[in-house]
Design an enzyme around this catalytic site. Structure first.
Site, PDB file in Angstrom:
ATOM      1  N   ASP A  80      38.320 -40.841 -23.609  1.00  5.89           N
ATOM      2  CA  ASP A  80      37.431 -40.915 -24.766  1.00  5.89           C
ATOM      3  C   ASP A  80      38.151 -40.536 -26.051  1.00  5.89           C
ATOM      4  OD1 ASP A  80      35.213 -41.892 -23.515  1.00  5.89           O
ATOM      5  OD2 ASP A  80      34.096 -40.007 -23.486  1.00  5.89           O
ATOM      6  N   ASP A 131      29.650 -47.494 -17.776  1.00  5.26           N
ATOM      7  CA  ASP A 131      29.940 -46.090 -18.050  1.00  5.26           C
ATOM      8  C   ASP A 131      29.350 -45.196 -16.957  1.00  5.26           C
ATOM      9  OD1 ASP A 131      31.043 -43.993 -19.463  1.00  5.26           O
ATOM     10  OD2 ASP A 131      30.138 -44.563 -21.373  1.00  5.26           O
TER      11      ASP A 131
END
Length: 705
Positions: A508, A444
Site C-alpha cells: 500500500d 482486495d
C-alpha cells in the site's frame, strides 16, 4: 529389516536431485546441486557423504530424511503429527514402494501400527523448480486428526550455512534478514488466515559466499508453518507446510488429505535463482501467461478521489488519465450503494445511484472512448455489519457462537466454506462482469481472519480452499478478465493466489524509496510483469516524504506501471515528466516483462539497481536513496552480458534535473557509447549518484547481432 539401498535420480536442465531409499527404513536426500554426469555412481556419491557414529547419540543414529518424525531419538523439526482424540499418536513411517522417471519421483510410506499411508512426490518443472507435495491416507480403523503435515521436508545440504528470510508490516513488506542456520533456527508461522506481511513463506538458503543458493516457497494463500533448524551434528532441516489448527483436518477411515505444493530451486547465485522462479511462474503458474498482451498502464481512482467521487469527478479524472497516456481506468472503493466511508455496505454489490445516477455503463463508455479499458475494485470476502447482506444473513460470517464479533477496518469475514455464501458472491460478481465491460478486478482483502472458525470448529484451511473455488469459478466464467490480488498491499502474495490472478499489489506504500526495496525483494521470486508498481502522490500519504516526479516515475517503470495520484493536482512540469515516462514504459515493457532480470550490486548501500535483458536490448534502473560518501560514486557495473559483444549505451531522457548537471559528455550519452560487454561488467559506467532521490535509466542495444 532394511533392504538394499536404491537410488532415485531426477534431472532438470541445470540440476540433479538424488534420493536414497532404504526399503523398510528411510528415504533421504543424497544430492541437490548442479547437474551431474549421467554416469555418476550414485552408491559412491551416497556412501562418500555418510558420517560415522560418535558419542552421545543413539546406537542407530536416526535419519530424518524426507519425512522427519519424533522417533528413534530424532529431536529435529517434524513433518507429520497426528492425534487420536486428545492423545498424540506416535508414528513410524517406513518406505514400502517408490518409483521415478527422471523428472518425477513418488515414495509411499506406511506406519504399520496405525494403518496410515504417506505419499511424498517431487517433480522437476519449468525453470528447474522442484514441486514437492505430501499426502496422508487413513487406512486404519479409527479417525485420525492431522495437526501437521508438511508439503516439503528438505534435508539441507551441508554447504548451506546461512538463511535469508523476510519480515515486515503493513506498508513495509519484505524486509530482508540474513542469519546463520543454527540450533535455534528460524521459526515463522502466520495466524491471520493468509501469509501476511511477514513473507515467511518465502526464504533462501545460501552458502557463505553466495556461490550457491536454494529458494523455497509454500504455494498456499492461507496460514503457513515454517521451521529451519540445525542439530548438534550440524544437520539442518527445512520443514514448510500449511498451519493447521487442532481438529481442522480429521481423516476418517478411508479418507486422504493432500497438502498444497511447495516449490524449491537451486541456482549458482541470486540472479540465477530469480530467473528460475520467473520462468517457473511464466510457464507453470500464471494463468494463460503466453496469451497476455502488453501490461497496460493503470490509473487507480483512490488517491485522487477516495470516497469523494461522483460521475463528473470521475469523468474529469478519466480525461486527465487519458492525457497522460493511461490505458486502464480503475474505479476503486466507493462505487457501490451506501459506501460513503469504510464503515458500511461491503457485501451490497449494487451500483450507487448517488455516485453514478446513470449506472456504470456511461462511465465505461466514456473511458473506452478515451482509449482506455475499465477496471473495478471489489472486496468479496468481507462484509460490513452495517450492510443489507449482514442484516439479512448475520450467520454468514466467520464467528464463534455466543462470542463477541469484533471487527477490523469495520468489517467481518464471510464464511466461504458455506455453499450459500459462495453462490451469492459468484452471482453478484458474475452479474457485474456479465452486465458491464469490465476488463479487470482489483480483488482486495483488508482484514485478518479472526476468529478463523465457524459452527463446525476451526475453518482457516477450508476458508482458503473456498476462496480458490470462488476464484476458479469466476475465471472459468470470465477468462478474459484480469484479477489483481491485493491484501492491504502485499499481505497475500504466493503462487497459490498467482495461479488464479494476473498480478499482485506489492504494498500500500507508493513511496518510491520504499518501493525500490519492496519490489527488489518481490522480484527475487516474481517477474516484474506481475508486480503492481504505481506513481504515488507527493507528499506520500503514508511516509510524508516528498519525491520528484522524475524519481517516482522511473522507479514505477520497473514493474506493472500505474498511477495512484491525482493528475489534476500535479504541476504542468510533473504531468509532462509523467507523460514522458509512461511513453518510455510502453516502449520498453516488452523487455521489462519478457526478459531476464539481473540483480546489479553496488558498493554504495544506498544504490539500488536492476537490469532487464531481452533479445538485443536491455534497460537498467540505478537509483540512489541517500547521500553518498563521495561525490563520484563508483561506476554502475552491469551483469549478465555477453563479454565479447558490443553494446550501444544511452541514457533515456528525461534525466534527473539536479544530477544531470554533474553528467559528463551530454551529447555523447545521447548518441551512445559503444562498449564491450566485458567493459560494462568489469568497469561499468559513471553516473552522477551522489545525491539522494536520484534515478537514471540505462539503455543497452547490442550492435553486433
Amino acid at each position: 529389516m532394511a533392504g538394499e539401498t536404491e537410488y532415485l535420480r531426477l534431472d532438470g536442465d541445470t540440476i540433479t536431485v538424488v534420493v536414497a531409499v532404504v526399503p523398510g527404513e528411510y528415504a533421504d536426500l543424497v544430492y541437490l546441486g548442479p547437474k551431474l554426469d549421467a554416469h555418476e555412481q550414485l552408491h559412491a556419491l551416497h556412501r562418500s557423504g555418510l558420517y560415522g557414529a560418535h558419542e552421545s547419540q543413539p546406537d542407530s543414529p536416526p535419519v530424518g530424511g524426507l519425512l522427519p518424525e519424533p522417533k528413534h531419538g530424532d529431536a529435529g523439526p517434524v513433518a507429520v503429527a497426528v492425534r487420536d482424540g486428545a492423545q498424540r499418536v506416535p508414528t513410524d513411517f517406513r518406505p514400502m514402494r517408490h518409483e521415478a522417471d527422471g523428472r518425477k519421483l513418488a515414495i509411499a510410506l506406511e506406519d504399520a501400527a496405525t494403518g496410515l499411508q504417506a505419499q511424498i512426490e517431487w517433480s522437476i518443472e519449468a525453470g528447474d523448480a522442484v514441486r514437492a507435495q505430501m499426502a496422508l491416507a487413513n487406512d486404519g480403523d479409527v479417525p485420525i486428526a492431522v495437526d501437521r503435515l508438511a508439503a516439503l521436508a528438505l534435508p539441507v545440504p551441508r554447504r548451506f550455512d546461512e538463511a535469508i528470510t523476510y519480515a515486515g508490516r503493513w506498508a513495509a513488506e519484505m524486509q530482508e534478514h540474513r542469519a546463520a542456520i543454527g540450533p535455534r533456527g528460524f521459526v515463522s508461522r502466520s495466524r491471520r488466515g493468509k501469509p501476511g506481511f511477514d513473507g515467511g513463506n518465502w526464504l533462501m538458503l545460501c552458502d557463505g559466499n553466495d556461490d550457491a543458493v536454494i529458494g523455497a516457497h509454500l504455494c498456499w494463500s492461507g496460514d503457513y508453518d515454517t521451521v529451519l533448524e540445525s542439530d548438534a551434528d550440524g544437520r539442518a532441516m527445512l520443514v514448510i507446510g500449511p498451519a493447521l489448527e487442532g481438529g481442522e483436518i480429521v481423516l476418517t477411515p478411508g479418507e486422504r488429505f493432500e497438502t498444497q505444493a511447495a516449490v524449491f530451486a537451486y541456482a549458482e547465485d541470486r540472479t540465477a535463482l530469480g530467473q528460475l522462479f520467473h520462468r517457473h511462474l511464466r510457464e507453470e503458474v500464471l494463468p494463460g501467461r503466453a496469451g497476455w498482451g502488453p501490461r497496460k498502464v493503470h490509473l487507480n481512482s483512490w488517491e485522487a478521489l477516495a470516497f469523494d467521487m461522483d460521475e463528473a469527478k470521475l469523468i474529469a479524472l478519466a480525461d486527465d488519465a487519458a492525457d497522460l497516456g493511461v490505458e486502464r481506468f480503475v474505479l476503486d472503493d466507493g462505487w457501490f450503494a451506501g459506501r460513503r466511508n469504510d464503515r458500511t455496505s461491503l457485501g451490497d454489490w449494487e451500483v450507487s445511484r448517488d455516485v453514478l445516477p446513470n449506472g456504470l455503463d456511461p462511465l465505461i463508455d466514456y473511458v473506452e472512448a478515451r482509449g482506455m479499458d475499465f477496471g473495478l475494485w471489489v472486496e468479496p470476502e468481507m462484509v460490513s455489519p452495517d450492510s443489507d447482506l449482514y442484516r439479512a444473513h448475520p450467520d454468514w460470517c466467520l464467528h464463534e457462537e455466543g462470542r463477541e464479533r469484533r471487527t477490523q477496518r469495520h468489517q467481518l469475514v464471510l464464511d466461504l466454506t458455506r455453499a450459500a455464501v459462495s453462490d451469492y458472491l459468484f452471482e453478484r460478481i458474475d452479474a457485474l462482469l456479465g452486465a458491464h465491460r469490465i476488463a479487470y478486478l482489483k480483488w482486495d482483502h483488508n482484514r485478518d481472519l479472526f476468529p478463523a472458525a465457524n459452527a463446525d470448529g476451526p475453518a482457516g484451511y477450508a476458508q482458503t480452499l473456498g476462496l480458490y473455488r470462488l476464484l476458479d469459478r469466476l475465471r472459468a466464467a470470465h477468462p478474459a478478465v484480469e484479477i489483481e490480488s491485493c491484501a492491504s498491499g502485499g499481505g497475500r502474495v504466493d503462487l497459490g493466489i498467482l495461479s488464479r490472478c494476473n498480478r499482485i499489489w506489492a504494498s500500500d506504500s507508493n513511496d518510491a524509496i520504499e518501493r525500490l526495496r519492496i519490489v527488489r525483494s518481490w522480484a527475487q521470486f516474481l517477474p516484474l510483469e506481475v508486480i503492481g508498481n504505481h506513481v504515488g502522490p507527493s507528499p506520500n500519504p503514508i511516509t510524508g516524504r516528498r519525491l520528484s516526479m522524475d524519481f517516482r516515475a522511473k522507479v514505477a517503470m520497473f514493474g506493472h506501471m500505474g498511477v495512484e495520484a491525482d493528475p489534476g493536482s500535479m504541476t504542468d512540469g510533473e504531468r509532462k515528466a509523467l507523460r514522458a515516462h509512461i511513453a518510455l514504459y510502453k516502449s520498453w515493457r516488452d523487455v521489462l516483462h519478457g526478459g531476464v532480470l539481473v540483480r546489479l550490486d553496488h558498493p554504495d548501500q544506498g544504490v539500488s539497481a536492476l537490469l532487464s535483458l531481452a533479445g538485443n536490448r536491455g534497460l537498467a534502473l540505478a537509483a540512489q536513496t541517500r547521500v553518498a560518501a563521495t561525490y563520484d560514486v563508483a561506476p554502475v557495473r552491469m551483469a549478465g552480458l555477453d563479454p565479447d559483444a558490443r553494446y550501444r549505451v544511452t541514457l533515456p531522457e528525461p534525466w534527473p534535473r539536479k544530477a544531470m548537471r554533474y553528467l559528463a559528455n551530454h551529447e555523447s550519452w545521447r548518441e551512445g557509447h559503444v562498449l564491450s560487454g566485458r567493459a560494462l561488467v568489469e568497469r561499468g559506467i559513471a553516473l552522477p549518484l551522489a545525491h539522494p532521490e536520484t534515478a537514471w535509466l540505462v539503455a543497452l542495444e547490442r550492435t553486433d547481432g
